[in-house]
Design an enzyme around this catalytic site. Sequence first.
Site, PDB file in Angstrom:
ATOM      1  N   ALA A   1      40.683  50.690  33.461  1.00 50.21           N
ATOM      2  CA  ALA A   1      39.817  49.830  32.650  1.00 50.21           C
ATOM      3  C   ALA A   1      38.576  49.365  33.398  1.00 50.21           C
ATOM      4  CB  ALA A   1      40.601  48.615  32.156  1.00 50.21           C
ATOM      5  N   LYS A   2      38.622  49.370  34.726  1.00 55.69           N
ATOM      6  CA  LYS A   2      37.488  48.998  35.577  1.00 55.69           C
ATOM      7  C   LYS A   2      36.921  47.631  35.200  1.00 55.69           C
ATOM      8  CE  LYS A   2      36.320  53.861  36.350  1.00 55.69           C
ATOM      9  NZ  LYS A   2      37.283  54.482  35.418  1.00 55.69           N
ATOM     10  N   ARG A   3      37.796  46.686  34.945  1.00 53.18           N
ATOM     11  CA  ARG A   3      37.386  45.366  34.497  1.00 53.18           C
ATOM     12  C   ARG A   3      37.112  44.421  35.669  1.00 53.18           C
ATOM     13  NH1 ARG A   3      37.461  47.870  29.983  1.00 53.18           N
ATOM     14  NH2 ARG A   3      38.398  46.982  28.117  1.00 53.18           N
TER      15      ARG A   3
END
Length: 263
Positions: A92-94
Amino acid sequence: MTFFDRLRERIERVDSVVSVGLDADRSRLPPHLDDHDLPRWAFNRRIIDATHEHAACYKPNAAFYEDGDGWRALRETIAYAHVKDVPVLLDAKRADIGNTTRQYAKLLDDADAITVNPYMGRDSLEPFLSRAEKGVFVLCRTSNPGGEDLQDLELASGERVYERVAALADLWNANDNVGLVVGATAPEELAEIREGVPDLPFLVPGVGAQGGDAEAAVEHGLADGVGLVNSSRGIIFAGEGETFDRAAGEAAKRLKKRLNQYR
């Protein structure tokens, strides 16, 4: 148990470090799945059935699920992977600050691990890092060509940005739940990063369709035998038509065998 404890058990049980990327691109799904209520879930279920014996982990990328039916398909996918006793790493690379990042961290209510972006610093990652039983993979040196635009820049200390990220991630690993995302398309940098952080497991993308170095991925990606080498398109879109799942199963098996040569 931490995520990495559970991942170690899974790796040993199936003798595999393969991460299967479940990037269920609607435009590439077999047409015969269109009649299903949730085509992405129908696709993923067939992929999981065909590949779970060779998978240390599944890695769905959130980008392919960010709509109403997509989130439903993703939840069904995660639950089914768990039925097969395979952990799920949500790509998700959040990261953000305050209430926003705490909301993002709720994605870990379902998934076992997540990828995060360190650009906003330690406080933006705290809600993820504080979930001691969950895995947190910090973007470090990515496999895309444009990664060098920022990641290769030299700091006043003489370090490259990606080297500094690796060192910070090591400091943030108070709960033994931090790993790094380091691409297989830059094997020399993979080796350098491993030398600096010998104990952090890596998620190594880029071995499939991007043509990354499988030997380097295994040699430098594993920390005491724990780590993941991911292929997405190279497995899930290995075949077409009614038997797409069989082709995926064979592709996962081949990658497992290929990687195990170097373990």
